[in-house]
Design a protein around this motif. Structure first.
Motif: not given
Length: 309
Positions: A129-138, A208-209, A280-284, A295-298
């Motif tokens: 959306g308009d807000d900034n997101a941190l996307i993380m792909d492990i 966003i994972g 994940t918990i570390y980043m949060m 997101s199932t998309y990658s």
């Protein structure tokens, strides 16, 4: 109507994915989708080599993929290789052997390109959306971090701290010892200063994972509630934060057998999911993010959008 039928392969450290689709970039029709737990990094991920057994599994999987591609009369093919092949001394040998045996030319991409494809995939899922997101792909070999919104990428970088690498270093005993968790935390502190700098500048408000372990988190949570959960029909899933934290805590304390018996965790992820949970918990905690979406998309959907675009 675009009637081009395309195939995208994402050749990861743990899993090889094949997606065959047609239609438009933002509303493609899936014709065929499969993934195989190749474990290309097994026994060699931190030594920079693809071991013989993993090498053979990888080539055999690509031969099966080629059959599916032929059967489905695909007109355009892209096979994208990431961290494990990128960093292996014999990665070029693997690419050559696949080309000889299947005719498929593997593209080797760097971490920056990988992050760009992932952003395009996440964007196509519609969860930005308009807000900034941190996307993380492990991934197994690397973790990509992207800060952006639905109009632009503000910052992106790939770090060689994937789940297979971290597991090899820190998760030798089950359940993972508290000391190992402390060591892993200190290790991440030393590896990610550039990310923290970018985050303090761009202030993401949501995590966003991208697929992978996040799909397993969502599936376990929904199945435990007795709900039918179809990942194939899900593009975006918003976590209830308490449910997510509870599951992560249980996964971190669990034994291999407990995880293997959890419905919703695929075999290739049974062991990797512990370090994925810890990242994940570390980043949060580090970023103060209590809003988490999956997101199932990658990567492969990002490449697909490009091909169909």
């Amino acid at each position: 109507m675009n009637n081009k039928r395309v195939a995208v392969m994402d050749l990861g450290t743990n899993t090889f994915h094949l997606l065959i689709a047609e239609g438009s970039a933002d509303n493609f029709i899936e014709i065929f989708h499969t993934n195989e737990g190749v474990k290309l990094g097994e026994g060699g991920i931190n030594k920079g080599v693809i071991q013989p057994a993993a090498f053979a599994r990888g080539v055999a999987t690509m031969q099966r993929f080629q059959k599916h591609i032929e059967e489905n009369k695909v007109t355009e093919v892209r096979a994208i290789a990431t961290s494990a092949i990128r960093n292996a001394g014999n990665g070029a040998d693997f690419i050559r052997e696949v080309k000889e045996k299947t005719g498929i030319q593997i593209e080797l991409i760097n971490g920056e390109q990988e992050a760009a494809h992932i952003y395009n995939g996440i964007k196509a899922s519609g969860c930005l959306g308009d807000d900034n997101a941190l996307i993380m792909d492990i991934g197994g070999g690397s973790v990509e971090f992207i800060i952006g919104n639905d109009t632009e990428v503000l910052w992106k970088q790939s770090f060689e701290i994937g789940a297979a690498r971290l597991m090899d270093k820190f998760h030798q005993t089950d359940p993972i010892p508290v000391q190992s968790i402390k060591e892993l935390t200190l290790y991440l502190n030393t590896k990610l200063p550039e990310l923290f700098l970018a985050a303090s500048k761009h202030k993401p408000s949501i995590l966003i994972g991208s697929s992978g372990a996040f799909e397993s988190f969502a599936e376990v949570i929904e199945l435990e509630k007795g709900k039918k959960f179809d990942l194939k029909k899900t593009r975006v899933y918003e976590f209830d934060i308490d449910e997510l934290l509870d599951l992560i805590e249980r996964l971190i304390k669990s034994t291999h057998n407990q995880r293997a018996n959890m419905e919703g965790i695929i075999p290739v992820r049974v062991d990797m999911i512990v370090v994925a949970s810890l990242i994940t918990i570390y980043m949060m905690q580090k970023m103060g993010l209590a809003d988490v979406t999956m997101s199932t998309y990658s990567l492969k959907e990002g490449v697909l959008a490009q091909m169909l675009g």
